[in-house]
Design an enzyme around this catalytic site. Structure first.
Site, PDB file in Angstrom:
ATOM      1  N   GLU A   1       0.836  -1.221   0.000  1.00 15.38           N
ATOM      2  CA  GLU A   1       0.000   0.000   0.000  1.00 15.38           C
ATOM      3  C   GLU A   1       0.862   1.259   0.000  1.00 15.38           C
ATOM      4  O   GLU A   1       0.477   2.285   0.547  1.00 15.38           O
ATOM      5  CB  GLU A   1      -0.975   0.027   1.191  1.00 15.38           C
TER       6      GLU A   1
ATOM      7  N   SER B   1       7.100   2.935   3.052  1.00 16.46           N
ATOM      8  CA  SER B   1       7.324   4.085   3.944  1.00 16.46           C
ATOM      9  C   SER B   1       8.010   5.226   3.199  1.00 16.46           C
ATOM     10  O   SER B   1       7.707   6.408   3.427  1.00 16.46           O
ATOM     11  CB  SER B   1       8.168   3.670   5.156  1.00 16.46           C
TER      12      SER B   1
HETATM   13  C1  FAD Z   1       2.738  -9.948   0.553  1.00 17.42           C
HETATM   14  C2  FAD Z   1       2.512  -8.850  -0.459  1.00 17.42           C
HETATM   15  C3  FAD Z   1       1.236  -8.546  -0.859  1.00 17.42           C
HETATM   16  C4  FAD Z   1       1.014  -7.545  -1.803  1.00 17.42           C
HETATM   17  N1  FAD Z   1      -0.274  -7.297  -2.184  1.00 17.42           N
HETATM   18  C5  FAD Z   1      -0.497  -6.399  -3.164  1.00 17.42           C
HETATM   19  C6  FAD Z   1      -1.826  -6.143  -3.630  1.00 17.42           C
HETATM   20  O1  FAD Z   1      -2.804  -6.751  -3.157  1.00 17.42           O
HETATM   21  N2  FAD Z   1      -2.010  -5.226  -4.623  1.00 17.42           N
HETATM   22  C7  FAD Z   1      -0.960  -4.562  -5.189  1.00 17.42           C
HETATM   23  O2  FAD Z   1      -1.184  -3.750  -6.084  1.00 17.42           O
HETATM   24  N3  FAD Z   1       0.296  -4.766  -4.742  1.00 17.42           N
HETATM   25  C8  FAD Z   1       0.559  -5.677  -3.768  1.00 17.42           C
HETATM   26  N4  FAD Z   1       1.850  -5.895  -3.341  1.00 17.42           N
HETATM   27  C9  FAD Z   1       2.938  -5.176  -3.995  1.00 17.42           C
HETATM   28  C10 FAD Z   1       3.434  -4.020  -3.131  1.00 17.42           C
HETATM   29  O3  FAD Z   1       2.534  -2.950  -3.191  1.00 17.42           O
HETATM   30  C11 FAD Z   1       4.839  -3.649  -3.639  1.00 17.42           C
HETATM   31  O4  FAD Z   1       5.731  -4.686  -3.232  1.00 17.42           O
HETATM   32  C12 FAD Z   1       5.281  -2.293  -3.094  1.00 17.42           C
HETATM   33  O5  FAD Z   1       4.536  -1.236  -3.659  1.00 17.42           O
HETATM   34  C13 FAD Z   1       6.763  -2.007  -3.362  1.00 17.42           C
HETATM   35  O6  FAD Z   1       7.026  -2.163  -4.726  1.00 17.42           O
HETATM   36  P1  FAD Z   1       8.261  -3.095  -5.161  1.00 17.42           P
HETATM   37  O7  FAD Z   1       8.189  -4.378  -4.410  1.00 17.42           O
HETATM   38  O8  FAD Z   1       8.267  -3.135  -6.656  1.00 17.42           O
HETATM   39  O9  FAD Z   1       9.514  -2.326  -4.618  1.00 17.42           O
HETATM   40  P2  FAD Z   1      10.354  -1.214  -5.381  1.00 17.42           P
HETATM   41  O10 FAD Z   1       9.455  -0.202  -6.011  1.00 17.42           O
HETATM   42  O11 FAD Z   1      11.381  -1.870  -6.227  1.00 17.42           O
HETATM   43  O12 FAD Z   1      11.059  -0.519  -4.127  1.00 17.42           O
HETATM   44  C14 FAD Z   1      12.355  -0.910  -3.624  1.00 17.42           C
HETATM   45  C15 FAD Z   1      12.801   0.175  -2.654  1.00 17.42           C
HETATM   46  O13 FAD Z   1      12.954   1.410  -3.359  1.00 17.42           O
HETATM   47  C16 FAD Z   1      12.159   2.415  -2.749  1.00 17.42           C
HETATM   48  N5  FAD Z   1      11.633   3.317  -3.776  1.00 17.42           N
HETATM   49  C17 FAD Z   1      11.045   2.986  -4.962  1.00 17.42           C
HETATM   50  N6  FAD Z   1      10.663   4.081  -5.609  1.00 17.42           N
HETATM   51  C18 FAD Z   1      11.009   5.145  -4.852  1.00 17.42           C
HETATM   52  C19 FAD Z   1      10.901   6.576  -4.999  1.00 17.42           C
HETATM   53  N7  FAD Z   1      10.334   7.141  -6.073  1.00 17.42           N
HETATM   54  N8  FAD Z   1      11.378   7.347  -4.012  1.00 17.42           N
HETATM   55  C20 FAD Z   1      11.946   6.782  -2.923  1.00 17.42           C
HETATM   56  N9  FAD Z   1      12.098   5.454  -2.719  1.00 17.42           N
HETATM   57  C21 FAD Z   1      11.634   4.661  -3.671  1.00 17.42           C
HETATM   58  C22 FAD Z   1      11.043   1.644  -2.038  1.00 17.42           C
HETATM   59  O14 FAD Z   1      10.481   2.391  -0.985  1.00 17.42           O
HETATM   60  C23 FAD Z   1      11.791   0.418  -1.539  1.00 17.42           C
HETATM   61  O15 FAD Z   1      12.486   0.729  -0.363  1.00 17.42           O
HETATM   62  C24 FAD Z   1       2.104  -6.850  -2.370  1.00 17.42           C
HETATM   63  C25 FAD Z   1       3.399  -7.129  -1.927  1.00 17.42           C
HETATM   64  C26 FAD Z   1       3.624  -8.121  -0.985  1.00 17.42           C
HETATM   65  C27 FAD Z   1       5.057  -8.409  -0.536  1.00 17.42           C
END
Ligand code: FAD
Length: 147
Positions: free
Chosen positions: A129, A132
């Site tokens: 969601e 942080s």
């Molecule tokens: C168990 C589980 C359930 C989930 N359920 C859902 C769901 O129901 N629906 C759905 O849509 N998604 C779901 N997700 C996906 C979840 O929303 C994403 O994992 C999350 O948004 C982070 O994206 P990412 O994993 O691609 O990380 P990344 O975007 O690759 O982030 C990696 C790191 O980089 C940081 N980062 C990335 N972009 C920026 C920026 N612009 N500025 C500063 N820091 C940044 C992030 O904060 C993080 O620390 C789920 C994930 C998990 C693990």
């Protein structure tokens, strides 16, 4: 669309407060159950003070969550507040469940106790969601618009 995101963030805050409350309750019971050096470990002041910090953190998080949920119910635009409550309560849940695991000692790390699950689930609340970091970005962009 924005309202949907706000609801999801306040919903995640509710999960975080619930996880932290569960960890607090289990820890309170465990401090009375577990004995070391001839005493329930709840007699040791360091642990009592940690429990107090945990309780204060949970109460503070719940109060903030109620406040922002009320804004949502009233239909008040609250993008920044929703990001703040998501950030504050999920980071609080990580802190409190981590303390709960510490106070459970080795037992807290095993799957025999619920605190391991509380901690693992709390870690997720700071990631989904909107991480942080993304919440901090939303809040700081409202406070200090980019030029
Ligand atoms: C168990 C589980 C359930 C989930 N359920 C859902 C769901 O129901 N629906 C759905 O849509 N998604 C779901 N997700 C996906 C979840 O929303 C994403 O994992 C999350 O948004 C982070 O994206 P990412 O994993 O691609 O990380 P990344 O975007 O690759 O982030 C990696 C790191 O980089 C940081 N980062 C990335 N972009 C920026 C920026 N612009 N500025 C500063 N820091 C940044 C992030 O904060 C993080 O620390 C789920 C994930 C998990 C693990």
């Amino acid at each position: 669309m924005q309202r949907g995101l706000n609801i999801a963030r306040v919903h995640t805050a509710a999960r975080a407060v619930g996880l932290a409350q569960g960890a607090l309750e289990d820890t309170t019971a465990y401090l009375q159950e577990r004995e070391q050096f001839g005493h329930p470990i709840g007699d040791f002041q360091a642990l009592r003070f940690t429990l107090a910090d945990m309780a204060a953190d949970v109460v503070q998080g719940r109060a903030m969550w109620w406040q922002v949920a009320h804004l949502l119910d009233e239909g008040v635009p609250c993008e920044s507040e929703a990001a703040m409550v998501k950030l504050a309560t999920t980071e609080m849940a990580v802190r409190v469940t981590n303390q709960a695991m510490q106070l459970h000692g080795g037992n807290g790390y095993t799957t025999e106790r619920r605190v391991e699950r509380y901690w693992r689930d709390a870690r997720l609340t700071t990631i989904f969601e909107g991480t942080s970091e993304i919440q901090r970005r939303i809040i700081s962009d409202r406070l200090l618009p980019r030029r």
